[in-house]
Scaffold this active site. Sequence first.
Site, mmCIF file in Angstrom:
data_model
loop_
_atom_site.group_PDB
_atom_site.id
_atom_site.type_symbol
_atom_site.label_atom_id
_atom_site.label_comp_id
_atom_site.label_asym_id
_atom_site.label_seq_id
_atom_site.Cartn_x
_atom_site.Cartn_y
_atom_site.Cartn_z
ATOM 1 N N TYR A 1 0.728 -1.049 -0.060
ATOM 2 C CA TYR A 1 -0.053 -0.182 -0.064
ATOM 3 C C TYR A 1 0.687 1.202 -0.030
ATOM 4 C CZ TYR A 1 -3.786 -3.067 1.771
ATOM 5 O OH TYR A 1 -4.509 -4.129 1.843
ATOM 6 N N HIS B 1 -6.184 1.902 -1.320
ATOM 7 C CA HIS B 1 -6.279 0.634 -1.892
ATOM 8 C C HIS B 1 -4.565 0.075 -2.107
ATOM 9 C CE1 HIS B 1 -10.409 -0.017 -2.128
ATOM 10 N NE2 HIS B 1 -10.568 1.231 -2.785
ATOM 11 N N LYS C 1 -4.757 -4.663 -9.601
ATOM 12 C CA LYS C 1 -3.485 -4.279 -8.978
ATOM 13 C C LYS C 1 -2.281 -4.781 -10.144
ATOM 14 C CE LYS C 1 -5.865 -5.449 -4.615
ATOM 15 N NZ LYS C 1 -6.101 -3.920 -4.425
#
Length: 289
Positions: free
Chosen positions: A226, A234, A265
């Site tokens: 993070y 997020h 991601k």
Amino acid sequence: MSSQEQPFKIHQCGKEYLVWNSKDVRSLREKFRIVGTLIGCLPRAPRQNAHLGLPLQLIPEEVTLLLENGVAEVVTEVYNKPSGEDISQYEQQKEESYRQQIELFRDERRNEIRRKLPDIIEGKKNKRNKLLLERRKNGEHIDDAEFDKEIEMDPDSVEIPAIRPEHMLVQIHEVCAHRRKTCITVDWQFPSTREEKLRYKVYKDFWERGHFLTSGSKFGGDFLVYPGDPSRFHSFFIAICKPHDEEMTALDVVTMGRLGTSVKKTVVICFEDKNGQLCYTSLQWTGIS
């Protein structure tokens, strides 16, 4: 990182590493960017899992980082056999806990009755009117005033039976009730294997760059990375640790790439080169078929 006078106590419970003190949990997050995972239920809402409480569970990499910086110690507790006085004291505490739970239960039930009183009275009226109609059809003379008294209701006068001890929650003490224990410092052995050493090296490198990290097992990786506190941001990366000489098929690469894309991601493959230097390779799914 500056050390503190009293190191954080990390309690070894089997294969888990737990922090029970709420002030320590807050300091770990605010000062050292150690997030961990809350795994305990809340006292007033024990049967839900949307919000959890103490203890805080740490992964081995978090524990090792704290130990290296001299701000924590891992301990295990050995309890001595309680005396008769200890057992008596514990039984008294248990009975007092039961008494408090009974009072809480009754207060909550009365508050619930107050909130639903209009619906309860309306239900009583409907039941009364149905009964009146049936009895009048049978030719009986009915005094309405007598039935009106039956639908009156005072929540404070309602008889609420006590819950039985076997239906109550068990209060687990943060500190043993009889307080006769010995704390033994654990000889910390992590990391010991090649894979563990790589994982810790990756964890420490990301942490030293200012990132927050949590376990990435739910996303098929080793860590989630993070840019700031996970309560506000997020994760950007899924870090997957791979030895440099471990073979990967094209299917493995495609799988990891699609995994990251499905959760929005970037997958970062982390490995050491032949000189022991950390290297990172990112994967992003282009969607081209």
